[in-house]
Design an enzyme around this catalytic site. Structure first.
Site, mmCIF file in Angstrom:
data_model
loop_
_atom_site.group_PDB
_atom_site.id
_atom_site.type_symbol
_atom_site.label_atom_id
_atom_site.label_comp_id
_atom_site.label_asym_id
_atom_site.label_seq_id
_atom_site.Cartn_x
_atom_site.Cartn_y
_atom_site.Cartn_z
ATOM 1 N N CYS A 274 1.595 -13.600 -5.064
ATOM 2 C CA CYS A 274 1.309 -12.752 -5.536
ATOM 3 C C CYS A 274 2.575 -11.252 -6.100
ATOM 4 O O CYS A 274 3.071 -11.986 -7.517
ATOM 5 C CB CYS A 274 0.679 -11.425 -4.387
ATOM 6 N N HIS B 166 -3.276 -14.853 -2.346
ATOM 7 C CA HIS B 166 -2.977 -15.023 -0.915
ATOM 8 C C HIS B 166 -3.069 -16.666 -0.394
ATOM 9 O O HIS B 166 -3.908 -16.462 0.659
ATOM 10 C CB HIS B 166 -2.447 -14.540 0.058
ATOM 11 N N GLU C 37 -1.752 -17.950 1.396
ATOM 12 C CA GLU C 37 -1.493 -18.358 3.353
ATOM 13 C C GLU C 37 -2.299 -17.773 3.386
ATOM 14 O O GLU C 37 -1.774 -16.971 5.211
ATOM 15 C CB GLU C 37 0.157 -17.529 2.879
HETATM 16 N N1 GLN Z 1 -0.053 -4.537 -5.901
HETATM 17 C C1 GLN Z 1 1.214 -5.147 -5.537
HETATM 18 C C2 GLN Z 1 2.461 -4.944 -6.752
HETATM 19 O O1 GLN Z 1 2.394 -4.672 -7.940
HETATM 20 C C3 GLN Z 1 0.880 -6.934 -5.433
HETATM 21 C C4 GLN Z 1 0.340 -6.959 -4.460
HETATM 22 C C5 GLN Z 1 -0.120 -8.356 -2.968
HETATM 23 O O2 GLN Z 1 1.751 -8.507 -3.316
HETATM 24 N N2 GLN Z 1 -0.616 -8.474 -2.344
HETATM 25 O O3 GLN Z 1 3.915 -5.662 -6.501
#
Ligand code: GLN
Length: 188
Positions: A77, A169, A171
């Site tokens: 992410c 995610h 994890e």
């Molecule tokens: N929206 C976050 C970003 O731009 C990422 C979201 C996440 O890691 N769950 O950094």
């Protein structure tokens, strides 16, 4: 073998737990010194802008960039955002490791989180549950990038040499297959 998890901010604890469940030595990375003697790194989800700011505050940005050049790294992410060579919506600096373009918050701000199940050939026949939280979207991948999983016709798990990036995610579920895939890339 020892794996570090960047622990400046965000969802690092669950990654550590998962690594420990495999009996892999794992440690939190907060300073340049913590990178010593690591065989690989996980950059967790969180807020990529906040992580960048903290990296700069800790003088960790350049050492991390250098470490990643030579070591297997897995970004989830926000971690995937930090590994991408090009970040959009809005543009932002990154560690520039993977030849992908990624758009932050690409599912719209109104959709904070959702889950989906997809089948992933290299992970076997059981579907993989994907948990998305304000997730980015990979809009372009270079030729050398292997798309391992897609969801709604978009790449969500990609590999390029020693790098792995997930826009979801892994994890946050009980399913250990994505982490195991990363460990096999390190030779575990
Ligand atoms: N929206 C976050 C970003 O731009 C990422 C979201 C996440 O890691 N769950 O950094």
């Amino acid at each position: 073998m020892k794996i570090g998890v960047l622990a400046l901010q965000g969802a690092f604890a669950k990654h550590l737990k998962m690594l420990e469940s495999f009996k892999v030595k794992a440690c939190e990375v907060r300073t340049e010194k913590d990178l010593e003697a690591l065989d690989g790194l996980i950059i967790p989800g969180g807020e990529s802008t906040t992580m960048l700011r903290l990296m700069k505050d800790e003088n960790l940005f350049e050492p991390l960039k250098e470490f990643i050049k030579y070591h297997p790294t897995f970004g989830t992410c926000a971690g995937a955002i930090l590994l991408a060579k090009e970040v959009k919506n809005p543009p932002q600096v990154s560690l520039e490791a993977m030849n992908i373009t990624i758009e932050r918050n690409s599912y719209g701000r109104q959709i904070n989180s959702f889950t989906k199940e997809v089948s992933v050939a290299v992970l076997g026949s059981n579907p993989l549950e994907l948990v998305f939280i304000r997730a980015p979207g990979i809009s372009k991948v270079g030729q050398e990038v292997e798309v391992i999983a897609t969801c709604q016709n978009r790449p969500v798990l990609v590999k390029e040499g020693k790098y792995l990036a997930a826009t979801f995610h892994p994890e946050l579920t009980e399913d250990t297959r994505v982490h195991k895939l990363f460990l096999t890339m390190i030779g575990y």
